[in-house]
Design a protein around this motif. Structure first.
Motif, PDB file in Angstrom:
ATOM      1  N   TYR A  19      12.483  -6.509   3.911  1.00 26.54           N
ATOM      2  CA  TYR A  19      13.940  -6.704   3.462  1.00 26.54           C
ATOM      3  C   TYR A  19      14.318  -8.237   3.781  1.00 26.54           C
ATOM      4  CZ  TYR A  19      18.895  -5.555   3.210  1.00 26.54           C
ATOM      5  OH  TYR A  19      20.275  -5.364   2.893  1.00 26.54           O
ATOM      6  N   ASP A  20      14.001  -8.858   4.801  1.00 24.37           N
ATOM      7  CA  ASP A  20      14.069 -10.199   5.003  1.00 24.37           C
ATOM      8  C   ASP A  20      13.592 -10.948   3.594  1.00 24.37           C
ATOM      9  OD1 ASP A  20      15.400  -9.690   7.482  1.00 24.37           O
ATOM     10  OD2 ASP A  20      13.595 -10.221   8.617  1.00 24.37           O
ATOM     11  N   ALA A  21      12.429 -10.939   3.239  1.00 26.02           N
ATOM     12  CA  ALA A  21      11.885 -11.423   2.130  1.00 26.02           C
ATOM     13  C   ALA A  21      12.852 -11.275   0.801  1.00 26.02           C
ATOM     14  CB  ALA A  21      10.495 -11.013   1.941  1.00 26.02           C
ATOM     15  N   TYR A  22      13.414 -10.115   0.819  1.00 26.21           N
ATOM     16  CA  TYR A  22      14.295  -9.986  -0.277  1.00 26.21           C
ATOM     17  C   TYR A  22      15.352 -10.616  -0.125  1.00 26.21           C
ATOM     18  CZ  TYR A  22      17.929  -7.636  -2.936  1.00 26.21           C
ATOM     19  OH  TYR A  22      19.169  -6.989  -3.692  1.00 26.21           O
ATOM     20  N   LEU A  23      16.140 -10.745   1.137  1.00 24.72           N
ATOM     21  CA  LEU A  23      17.294 -11.489   1.063  1.00 24.72           C
ATOM     22  C   LEU A  23      17.190 -12.731   1.113  1.00 24.72           C
ATOM     23  CD1 LEU A  23      18.804  -9.299   4.429  1.00 24.72           C
ATOM     24  CD2 LEU A  23      19.479  -9.119   2.018  1.00 24.72           C
ATOM     25  N   SER A  24      16.281 -13.377   1.446  1.00 26.10           N
ATOM     26  CA  SER A  24      15.714 -14.721   1.102  1.00 26.10           C
ATOM     27  C   SER A  24      15.262 -15.148  -0.152  1.00 26.10           C
ATOM     28  CB  SER A  24      14.554 -15.285   2.335  1.00 26.10           C
ATOM     29  OG  SER A  24      13.479 -14.666   2.188  1.00 26.10           O
ATOM     30  N   GLU A  25      15.309 -14.334  -0.974  1.00 26.78           N
ATOM     31  CA  GLU A  25      14.859 -14.357  -2.435  1.00 26.78           C
ATOM     32  C   GLU A  25      13.579 -14.686  -2.659  1.00 26.78           C
ATOM     33  OE1 GLU A  25      17.536 -16.879  -4.124  1.00 26.78           O
ATOM     34  OE2 GLU A  25      19.421 -15.740  -4.112  1.00 26.78           O
ATOM     35  N   LYS A  26      12.686 -14.374  -1.630  1.00 29.87           N
ATOM     36  CA  LYS A  26      11.160 -14.475  -1.809  1.00 29.87           C
ATOM     37  C   LYS A  26      10.510 -13.056  -2.288  1.00 29.87           C
ATOM     38  CE  LYS A  26      11.054 -17.777   2.132  1.00 29.87           C
ATOM     39  NZ  LYS A  26      10.570 -17.790   3.494  1.00 29.87           N
ATOM     40  N   LEU A  27      11.456 -11.930  -2.353  1.00 26.30           N
ATOM     41  CA  LEU A  27      10.717 -10.919  -2.647  1.00 26.30           C
ATOM     42  C   LEU A  27      11.713 -10.218  -3.817  1.00 26.30           C
ATOM     43  CD1 LEU A  27       8.334  -8.881  -2.601  1.00 26.30           C
ATOM     44  CD2 LEU A  27       9.891  -7.534  -0.954  1.00 26.30           C
ATOM     45  N   HIS A  28      11.419  -9.804  -4.951  1.00 28.92           N
ATOM     46  CA  HIS A  28      11.998  -9.298  -5.948  1.00 28.92           C
ATOM     47  C   HIS A  28      12.483  -7.998  -5.574  1.00 28.92           C
ATOM     48  CE1 HIS A  28      13.296  -7.666 -10.080  1.00 28.92           C
ATOM     49  NE2 HIS A  28      13.602  -9.013 -10.359  1.00 28.92           N
ATOM     50  N   LEU A  29      13.602  -7.636  -5.991  1.00 29.11           N
ATOM     51  CA  LEU A  29      14.304  -6.112  -5.568  1.00 29.11           C
ATOM     52  C   LEU A  29      12.959  -5.078  -6.165  1.00 29.11           C
ATOM     53  CD1 LEU A  29      16.695  -4.440  -4.689  1.00 29.11           C
ATOM     54  CD2 LEU A  29      17.556  -4.494  -7.093  1.00 29.11           C
ATOM     55  N   ASN A  30      12.742  -5.250  -7.416  1.00 32.26           N
ATOM     56  CA  ASN A  30      11.796  -4.150  -7.964  1.00 32.26           C
ATOM     57  C   ASN A  30      10.423  -3.944  -7.031  1.00 32.26           C
ATOM     58  OD1 ASN A  30      10.926  -2.280 -10.174  1.00 32.26           O
ATOM     59  ND2 ASN A  30       9.220  -3.813 -10.277  1.00 32.26           N
ATOM     60  N   ASN A  31       9.927  -5.295  -6.493  1.00 36.94           N
ATOM     61  CA  ASN A  31       9.017  -5.077  -5.515  1.00 36.94           C
ATOM     62  C   ASN A  31       9.556  -4.587  -4.245  1.00 36.94           C
ATOM     63  OD1 ASN A  31       7.235  -6.291  -7.490  1.00 36.94           O
ATOM     64  ND2 ASN A  31       7.578  -8.369  -6.736  1.00 36.94           N
ATOM     65  N   LEU A  32      10.576  -4.571  -3.883  1.00 40.39           N
ATOM     66  CA  LEU A  32      11.162  -4.054  -2.560  1.00 40.39           C
ATOM     67  C   LEU A  32      11.121  -2.503  -2.845  1.00 40.39           C
ATOM     68  CD1 LEU A  32      12.345  -4.365   0.225  1.00 40.39           C
ATOM     69  CD2 LEU A  32      14.541  -4.372  -0.824  1.00 40.39           C
ATOM     70  N   ILE A  33      11.841  -2.263  -3.776  1.00 36.33           N
ATOM     71  CA  ILE A  33      12.039  -0.767  -4.036  1.00 36.33           C
ATOM     72  C   ILE A  33      10.664  -0.192  -4.050  1.00 36.33           C
ATOM     73  CG2 ILE A  33      12.843   0.970  -5.411  1.00 36.33           C
ATOM     74  CD1 ILE A  33      15.107  -0.435  -4.009  1.00 36.33           C
ATOM     75  N   THR A  34       9.713  -0.736  -4.754  1.00 35.47           N
ATOM     76  CA  THR A  34       8.356  -0.024  -4.658  1.00 35.47           C
ATOM     77  C   THR A  34       7.524  -0.034  -3.810  1.00 35.47           C
ATOM     78  OG1 THR A  34       8.081  -0.849  -7.017  1.00 35.47           O
ATOM     79  CG2 THR A  34       6.162  -0.229  -6.153  1.00 35.47           C
ATOM     80  N   SER A  35       7.697  -0.935  -2.812  1.00 43.00           N
ATOM     81  CA  SER A  35       7.057  -1.130  -1.573  1.00 43.00           C
ATOM     82  C   SER A  35       7.574  -0.044  -0.345  1.00 43.00           C
ATOM     83  CB  SER A  35       7.204  -2.367  -0.795  1.00 43.00           C
ATOM     84  OG  SER A  35       6.735  -3.380  -1.820  1.00 43.00           O
ATOM     85  N   LEU A  36       8.963   0.153  -0.517  1.00 41.84           N
ATOM     86  CA  LEU A  36       9.507   1.129   0.271  1.00 41.84           C
ATOM     87  C   LEU A  36       9.206   2.582   0.039  1.00 41.84           C
ATOM     88  CD1 LEU A  36      13.086  -0.799   0.834  1.00 41.84           C
ATOM     89  CD2 LEU A  36      11.359  -0.618   2.430  1.00 41.84           C
ATOM     90  N   PHE A  37       9.309   2.601  -1.135  1.00 38.83           N
ATOM     91  CA  PHE A  37       8.880   4.125  -1.802  1.00 38.83           C
ATOM     92  C   PHE A  37       7.262   4.431  -1.424  1.00 38.83           C
ATOM     93  CE2 PHE A  37      12.900   4.740  -3.782  1.00 38.83           C
ATOM     94  CZ  PHE A  37      13.222   5.973  -3.457  1.00 38.83           C
ATOM     95  N   LYS A  38       6.434   3.334  -1.291  1.00 40.66           N
ATOM     96  CA  LYS A  38       5.231   3.560  -1.123  1.00 40.66           C
ATOM     97  C   LYS A  38       4.997   3.847   0.301  1.00 40.66           C
ATOM     98  CE  LYS A  38       0.948   2.910  -2.539  1.00 40.66           C
ATOM     99  NZ  LYS A  38       0.399   3.727  -3.946  1.00 40.66           N
ATOM    100  N   ILE A  39       6.008   3.186   1.208  1.00 41.31           N
ATOM    101  CA  ILE A  39       5.970   3.658   2.591  1.00 41.31           C
ATOM    102  C   ILE A  39       6.313   5.207   2.961  1.00 41.31           C
ATOM    103  CG2 ILE A  39       7.105   3.175   4.761  1.00 41.31           C
ATOM    104  CD1 ILE A  39       7.121   0.082   3.872  1.00 41.31           C
ATOM    105  N   LEU A  40       7.320   5.562   1.962  1.00 43.68           N
ATOM    106  CA  LEU A  40       7.849   6.850   2.209  1.00 43.68           C
ATOM    107  C   LEU A  40       6.806   7.985   1.818  1.00 43.68           C
ATOM    108  CD1 LEU A  40      11.642   6.638   0.893  1.00 43.68           C
ATOM    109  CD2 LEU A  40      10.661   6.826   3.267  1.00 43.68           C
ATOM    110  N   GLU A  41       5.972   7.628   1.055  1.00 42.72           N
ATOM    111  CA  GLU A  41       4.818   8.563   0.458  1.00 42.72           C
ATOM    112  C   GLU A  41       4.176   9.400   1.584  1.00 42.72           C
ATOM    113  OE1 GLU A  41       1.980   6.876  -2.224  1.00 42.72           O
ATOM    114  OE2 GLU A  41       3.598   6.600  -3.770  1.00 42.72           O
ATOM    115  N   SER A  42       3.726   8.542   2.661  1.00 39.55           N
ATOM    116  CA  SER A  42       3.041   9.256   3.665  1.00 39.55           C
ATOM    117  C   SER A  42       4.080   9.289   5.088  1.00 39.55           C
ATOM    118  CB  SER A  42       1.817   8.794   3.845  1.00 39.55           C
ATOM    119  OG  SER A  42       1.858   7.344   4.071  1.00 39.55           O
TER     120      SER A  42
END
Length: 347
Positions: free
Chosen positions: A9-32
Motif C-alpha cells: 500500500y505504501d508503494a501504491y501511495l508513493s506511486e511506485k506501484l500501479h493500482l492494478n498491481n496493488l489490487i491483483t496482489s491483495l486478492f492473491k493474498i486473499l486466495e489462501s
C-alpha cells in the motif's frame, strides 16, 4: 503478512506501484488467507482507495461467489453493495439465493432492515423469498427461522429426521429441537455460554432444556415464552434463583429443574407459580426449606437432597409417612385439610 500488505500500500501511495498491481496482489493474498485481522486490513485498503473503478468489479464478484472463507464473502458482499450496486445486483441476488453462511444471511437482513445500503426492490424481494424458502424447507415459521440462523453457522449442517411420528431438527453446537405445525415446541441446547436473543421468537415453546451449560445468569428474555411448561436449568453455574420466571405472564410452568447449581435461597415469589407440579433443587447450597413452598397449590414433588439442611424443618416434623431410601429420605405430606394436593419431599 501484514507488514507485506502495508509495504504494498505504501508503494501504491508513493506511486511506485500501479493500482492494478496493488489490487491483483491483495486478492492473491486473499486466495489462501484465513486470518481475520489480515482480511480486515486488506478490505480497509480497498475502502480507502477513492473511486475504485468498475474494471476491478470482477475480483469482488468472483470472491463473493467462490471464496471458501466466510469473512471474505461477507466483506465482498458489503463492498459490492456499497460501490457496485448497479452492476453488482445480479451477483448480490445470486449470493442471497445460494449462500449457506448464516452469518452472511443475518448481515443481509440487518443491513436491509437498517437501510445501510441502497438496496433495490429486487434485492429486498429476493431476500424475502429466501427466508420463505428456508421456512418451507425446515417447516418453521419465518420468525423462528431467525432463531435457527442464530444457532447454526452453516445451513448445510441442519439435519431433519422423523421419530415416533414426531419431526426433529439436529442443529450444530449441541442443539436439537422438535417442531409441530411450523413451530418449535421442544428445544435442547448444551455446552453454551449464552443464548441468542431471537429465542423470544419461540412463542409456542413448551419444553426448554438448558442443562449442562455454563450460565451464571439466565437472560430475562425467557420471560417472553408464555407457553413454557418444562424448564431444565440443571448443571449450570447459577447462584441465584432465576428471576425471569416470576415475570412470565400467566405462567403455565409445570416442572422446574434447578439441580446441581449454587443457589442458596428459594424466593418468596415462587408461591405465585400456581401451576408448578415439580421442583428439583437437589445439590445446591440451600440451608432451609421455606414454609411458603407448602402453599403452592399444585406442587406434588420437591427434591432438596444433597443441600445443607441440617434437619427437617419444624413445620414438617410430626408426619409419619417417612420412607427411608439409600440416599436421604422421602416424606409424603398430606395437605388435604387445606384443600391442597399431597406433597412428596426428598431430603
Amino acid at each position: 503478512m501484514i507488514s507485506g500488505i502495508n509495504k504494498l500500500y505504501d508503494a501504491y501511495l508513493s506511486e511506485k506501484l500501479h493500482l492494478n498491481n496493488l489490487i491483483t496482489s491483495l486478492f492473491k493474498i486473499l486466495e489462501s488467507e484465513t486470518n481475520k485481522r489480515t482480511i480486515s486490513i486488506v478490505f480497509t485498503i480497498f475502502n480507502e482507495i477513492p473511486n475504485i473503478g468498475s474494471e476491478f468489479y470482477s475480483f469482488f464478484e468472483n470472491n463473493l461467489i467462490s471464496n471458501e472463507n466466510e469473512e471474505i464473502r461477507i466483506r465482498c458482499f458489503k463492498f459490492i453493495a456499497y460501490n457496485y450496486s448497479d452492476i453488482g445486483e445480479k451477483s448480490l441476488i445470486w449470493s442471497i439465493r445460494k449462500e449457506n453462511s448464516t452469518k452472511l444471511l443475518k448481515m443481509m437482513i440487518k443491513d436491509l432492515n437498517n437501510n445501510n445500503f441502497n438496496f433495490s426492490k429486487s434485492i429486498k424481494k429476493e431476500l424475502d423469498k429466501r427466508l420463505k424458502r428456508l421456512s418451507e424447507k425446515f417447516e418453521l415459521h419465518k420468525n423462528e427461522i431467525l432463531f435457527l440462523l442464530d444457532v447454526v453457522r452453516d445451513l448445510r449442517n441442519v439435519r431433519k429426521f422423523e421419530m415416533n411420528n414426531n419431526s426433529y431438527l439436529n442443529l450444530e453446537n449441541q442443539c436439537y429441537l422438535q417442531y409441530e405445525n411450523n413451530h418449535i415446541i421442544i428445544l435442547l441446547m448444551f455446552l453454551r455460554y449464552d443464548l441468542p436473543k431471537s429465542i423470544i421468537n419461540l412463542k409456542n415453546l413448551k419444553y426448554l432444556d438448558l442443562s449442562y451449560n455454563y450460565f451464571h445468569k439466565i437472560p430475562r428474555t425467557l420471560k417472553y415464552l408464555p407457553c413454557l411448561k418444562y424448564l431444565d436449568l440443571s448443571w449450570n453455574e447459577l447462584e441465584k434463583f432465576p428471576e425471569f420466571i416470576k415475570n412470565i405472564k400467566n405462567s403455565c410452568l409445570r416442572e422446574l429443574n434447578l439441580g446441581f447449581n449454587h443457589i442458596k435461597t428459594i424466593p418468596t415469589w415462587i408461591s405465585d407459580l400456581n401451576n408448578l407440579h415439580t421442583l428439583d433443587m437437589r445439590s445446591n447450597n440451600l440451608k432451609t426449606l421455606p414454609k411458603f413452598v407448602m402453599d403452592l397449590p399444585n406442587l406434588e414433588f420437591i427434591n432438596i437432597s444433597d443441600n445443607y439442611l441440617n434437619e427437617i424443618p419444624l413445620f414438617i416434623k410430626g408426619h409419619q409417612s417417612v420412607i427411608s431410601k439409600e440416599r436421604g429420605k422421602v416424606m409424603k405430606i398430606s395437605r388435604c385439610s387445606r384443600g391442597l394436593k399431597s406433597l412428596q419431599i426428598i431430603f
